[in-house]
Design a protein around this motif. Structure first.
Motif, PDB file in Angstrom:
ATOM      1  N   LYS A 118       0.849  -1.198   0.000  1.00  0.00           N
ATOM      2  CA  LYS A 118       0.000   0.000   0.000  1.00  0.00           C
ATOM      3  C   LYS A 118       0.873   1.232   0.000  1.00  0.00           C
ATOM      4  N   VAL A 119       0.402   2.265  -0.693  1.00  0.00           N
ATOM      5  CA  VAL A 119       1.098   3.541  -0.580  1.00  0.00           C
ATOM      6  C   VAL A 119       0.346   4.349   0.478  1.00  0.00           C
ATOM      7  N   LEU A 120       1.035   4.718   1.535  1.00  0.00           N
ATOM      8  CA  LEU A 120       0.392   5.429   2.647  1.00  0.00           C
ATOM      9  C   LEU A 120       0.220   6.909   2.311  1.00  0.00           C
ATOM     10  N   GLU A 121      -0.532   7.594   3.192  1.00  0.00           N
ATOM     11  CA  GLU A 121      -0.798   9.025   2.926  1.00  0.00           C
ATOM     12  C   GLU A 121       0.475   9.834   2.799  1.00  0.00           C
ATOM     13  N   ASN A 122       1.507   9.455   3.583  1.00  0.00           N
ATOM     14  CA  ASN A 122       2.766  10.208   3.523  1.00  0.00           C
ATOM     15  C   ASN A 122       3.658   9.763   2.356  1.00  0.00           C
ATOM     16  N   GLY A 123       3.106   8.925   1.496  1.00  0.00           N
ATOM     17  CA  GLY A 123       3.839   8.516   0.306  1.00  0.00           C
ATOM     18  C   GLY A 123       4.702   7.278   0.506  1.00  0.00           C
ATOM     19  N   GLU A 124       4.891   6.873   1.770  1.00  0.00           N
ATOM     20  CA  GLU A 124       5.706   5.673   2.019  1.00  0.00           C
ATOM     21  C   GLU A 124       4.948   4.412   1.621  1.00  0.00           C
ATOM     22  N   LYS A 125       5.739   3.405   1.263  1.00  0.00           N
ATOM     23  CA  LYS A 125       5.088   2.131   0.917  1.00  0.00           C
ATOM     24  C   LYS A 125       5.097   1.217   2.123  1.00  0.00           C
ATOM     25  N   SER A 126       4.030   0.482   2.282  1.00  0.00           N
ATOM     26  CA  SER A 126       3.960  -0.416   3.425  1.00  0.00           C
ATOM     27  C   SER A 126       3.227  -1.708   3.031  1.00  0.00           C
ATOM     28  N   ILE A 127       3.696  -2.807   3.580  1.00  0.00           N
ATOM     29  CA  ILE A 127       3.088  -4.107   3.284  1.00  0.00           C
ATOM     30  C   ILE A 127       1.853  -4.320   4.147  1.00  0.00           C
ATOM     31  N   ARG A 128       0.821  -4.926   3.570  1.00  0.00           N
ATOM     32  CA  ARG A 128      -0.362  -5.324   4.332  1.00  0.00           C
ATOM     33  C   ARG A 128      -0.598  -6.812   4.117  1.00  0.00           C
ATOM     34  N   GLN A 129      -0.797  -7.520   5.200  1.00  0.00           N
ATOM     35  CA  GLN A 129      -1.086  -8.946   5.086  1.00  0.00           C
ATOM     36  C   GLN A 129      -2.458  -9.214   5.684  1.00  0.00           C
ATOM     37  N   ASN A 130      -3.336  -9.807   4.899  1.00  0.00           N
ATOM     38  CA  ASN A 130      -4.701 -10.093   5.331  1.00  0.00           C
ATOM     39  C   ASN A 130      -5.108 -11.493   4.883  1.00  0.00           C
ATOM     40  N   GLN A 131      -6.177 -12.010   5.499  1.00  0.00           N
ATOM     41  CA  GLN A 131      -6.542 -13.398   5.192  1.00  0.00           C
ATOM     42  C   GLN A 131      -7.681 -13.439   4.161  1.00  0.00           C
ATOM     43  N   CYS A 132      -7.509 -14.331   3.193  1.00  0.00           N
ATOM     44  CA  CYS A 132      -8.411 -14.403   2.039  1.00  0.00           C
ATOM     45  C   CYS A 132      -8.852 -15.849   1.811  1.00  0.00           C
ATOM     46  N   ILE A 133      -9.981 -15.992   1.133  1.00  0.00           N
ATOM     47  CA  ILE A 133     -10.540 -17.336   0.913  1.00  0.00           C
ATOM     48  C   ILE A 133     -10.802 -17.581  -0.564  1.00  0.00           C
ATOM     49  N   ALA A 134     -10.569 -18.816  -0.987  1.00  0.00           N
ATOM     50  CA  ALA A 134     -10.952 -19.258  -2.331  1.00  0.00           C
ATOM     51  C   ALA A 134     -11.656 -20.601  -2.185  1.00  0.00           C
ATOM     52  N   VAL A 135     -12.701 -20.816  -2.978  1.00  0.00           N
ATOM     53  CA  VAL A 135     -13.401 -22.113  -2.902  1.00  0.00           C
ATOM     54  C   VAL A 135     -13.338 -22.803  -4.257  1.00  0.00           C
ATOM     55  N   GLY A 136     -13.325 -24.137  -4.198  1.00  0.00           N
ATOM     56  CA  GLY A 136     -13.207 -24.859  -5.456  1.00  0.00           C
ATOM     57  C   GLY A 136     -13.588 -26.313  -5.345  1.00  0.00           C
ATOM     58  N   ASP A 137     -13.176 -27.056  -6.384  1.00  0.00           N
ATOM     59  CA  ASP A 137     -13.614 -28.447  -6.531  1.00  0.00           C
ATOM     60  C   ASP A 137     -12.435 -29.422  -6.508  1.00  0.00           C
TER      61      ASP A 137
END
Ligand code: FRU
Length: 492
Positions: A118-137
């Motif tokens: 992510k590019v923060l308001e002050n212009g610095e870049k920062s990593i974001r880690q979040n949990q995501c889901i995928a469904v399948g067969d």
């Protein structure tokens, strides 16, 4: 299907088939091509065992993470399936990091960490880690529109937003649960628990345990499961300091053994840690994950490599292996590991000896091999050293030394043909029982796994010695007697 995933699938199809089977481990999983690290999504689906893994198909170094995929009926022979996930959404464009899978009715549900810059308001870049889901067969997967379904905002104040990863999910009494690793305000590891009634709506339940800067920094790749009458929190802590022989510097793995009580009514989820145990004392073991089989066995698999001392030849077009899957049990308060029983079906050409007196170095007719399952009992007193050389020829060898006085077992690959000054020895406490040390040693083309005292202590290490170096020899001080049984493993 996204272009990125299609490209990965095409690339695997074109390249993997060209790598000859005999250049791969005979009975350990290796990736089709490119780079592999952690096991992911190790689980049962439609009666088969599935294994996903951290994967970059295009080079043998870590890079933009995908999920590779394979399945097996017996944990030994694996069938490659097309890559399952690619970093093709804004929220995972920096990588589809580690996670897990469950069978949920007809569908297979994958949960992973989406990494985004992510590019923060002050212009610095920062990593974001979040949990995501995928469904399948079991082959193709659809990422949920609601992704990410769990974000770091849900963690207690002060928790890191950059280090929040590796969700391990399970289902219990109709609810979904997951644990994920993160850092608390003090900068060191903590494991967060979440639950949900539907895959899209997760709630923070609590912090199960924290390092408080005593047990490394970030805690990666958690797993949380009952074993006999205890609850195990399995973690992979980074930046630990050595503690006697139990832990070593850098990336470690640990079983936190304790009890667990939960009450949704009181909103209490309490893990009470009683003990900590090193999972594997070898040179190459990290990021293990477990699954429950239909017949009730808790099976663990780990990445057979180390971040701190990566070992693989430059010329090899693939660079990752998994350990032999291991059945976990609890004995005298310790978590013990045994190679999955399915391996027994691949044993051939048994050769056994009993009561061989070990003196100066000796080999035994028929006891040799590089795809080998060895069972040993070393019967001796309380002094002297027993030695086993393996994967050896006239020049190269790896050695296992048992110091009877210290009750310490050492693995040493210094002379295994290394071209770099890589760390080569590691030792662990392994008590003999009435003078008897029992060992099971799995030797494959690139690895040695040592299970001492029926899996009470374990050591996993890689060797890159030419496959022709297949001799095994023994030595002692004239007071140790050896029982040995060797089987060839006919898998590769
Ligand atoms: C552990 C790890 C995980 C992460 C993955 C990235 O080896 O660092 O925490 O999800 O590797 O490939």
């Amino acid at each position: 299907m996204s272009e990125l995933l299609e490209k990965a699938r095409e690339y695997e199809k074109e390249t993997a088939g060209k790598i000859p089977d005999h250049s791969r481990p005979a009975f350990h999983f290796s990736n089709p091509v490119g780079w592999m690290n952690d096991p992911n999504g190790f689980s049962e689906y439609r009666g088969e065992h599935h294994l996903f893994y951290q994967y970059y198909p295009y080079a043998t170094q870590w890079n933009s993470m995908h999920w590779g995929h394979a399945k097996s009926r017996d944990f030994i022979k694996w069938e490659y399936l097309p890559a399952a996930l690619a970093p093709d959404c804004a929220y995972d464009s920096f990588g589809v990091f580690s996670g897990s899978a469950i069978e949920d009715g007809e569908q297979q549900v994958l949960i992973y960490t989406g990494v985004e810059e992510k590019v923060l308001e002050n212009g610095e870049k920062s990593i974001r880690q979040n949990q995501c889901i995928a469904v399948g067969d079991g082959l193709n997967y659809r990422k949920l529109e609601q992704n990410p379904v769990v974000s770091a905002d849900m963690l207690p104040e002060g928790s890191s937003r950059e280090d929040f990863r590796d969700p391990k999910m399970w289902k219990e009494d109709g609810r979904y649960y997951m644990v994920a690793g993160s850092r608390s305000g003090d900068g060191s590891g903590q494991i967060a628990l979440f639950y949900a009634d539907t895959l899209e709506a997760w709630k923070f339940a609590g912090i199960l345990d924290r390092s408080e800067n005593k047990c490394g920094k970030m805690w990666e790749c958690p797993d949380f499961f009952p074993l006999a009458d205890r609850q195990i929190l399995l973690i992979s802590p980074q930046e630990m300091e050595a503690e006697g022989l139990e832990f070593h510097n850098g990336n470690n793995t640990a079983f936190l053994i304790g009890s667990y009580e939960k009450s949704h009514e009181r909103n209490e989820f309490r893990f009470c840690r009683e003990k900590i145990q090193s999972v594997d004392c070898g040179l190459d073991f990290y990021a293990p994950q477990t699954m429950l089989t239909a017949d009730g066995r808790r099976i663990m698999i780990g990445w057979m490599q180390s971040w701190d001392n990566p070992m693989y030849p430059d010329s090899q077009p693939w660079s990752g292996m998994m350990t032999i899957p291991r059945e976990l049990s609890l004995r005298n308060g310790r978590v013990c590991q045994r190679p999955v029983r399915e391996l027994d079906a691949y044993r051939r050409n048994q050769v056994s000896y009993r009561d061989v007196c070990l003196e100066k170095e000796m080999s035994l007719e028929g006891i040799e091999g590089r795809c080998t399952d060895l069972e040993l009992r070393l019967k001796g007193g309380s002094c002297g050293k027993d030695r086993i050389k393996l994967a050896s020829d006239s020049r190269l060898y790896s050695e296992i030394v048992y110091d009877r006085e210290e009750q310490v077992l050492t693995f040493d690959r210094t002379h295994s043909g290394l071209k770099k000054d890589t760390i080569s020895t590691r030792s662990m406490k392994a008590g003999s029982k009435n003078g008897v040390l029992s060992l099971r040693i799995l030797i494959d083309r690139y690895s040695v796994e040592i299970f001492a005292n029926d899996g009470e202590q374990v050591m996993t290490s890689l060797i890159y010695t030419p496959f022709t170096a297949a001799q095994i020899s023994f030595a002692g001080n004239g007071k140790t007697y050896l029982d040995v049984t060797k089987y060839d493993i006919a898998a590769g």
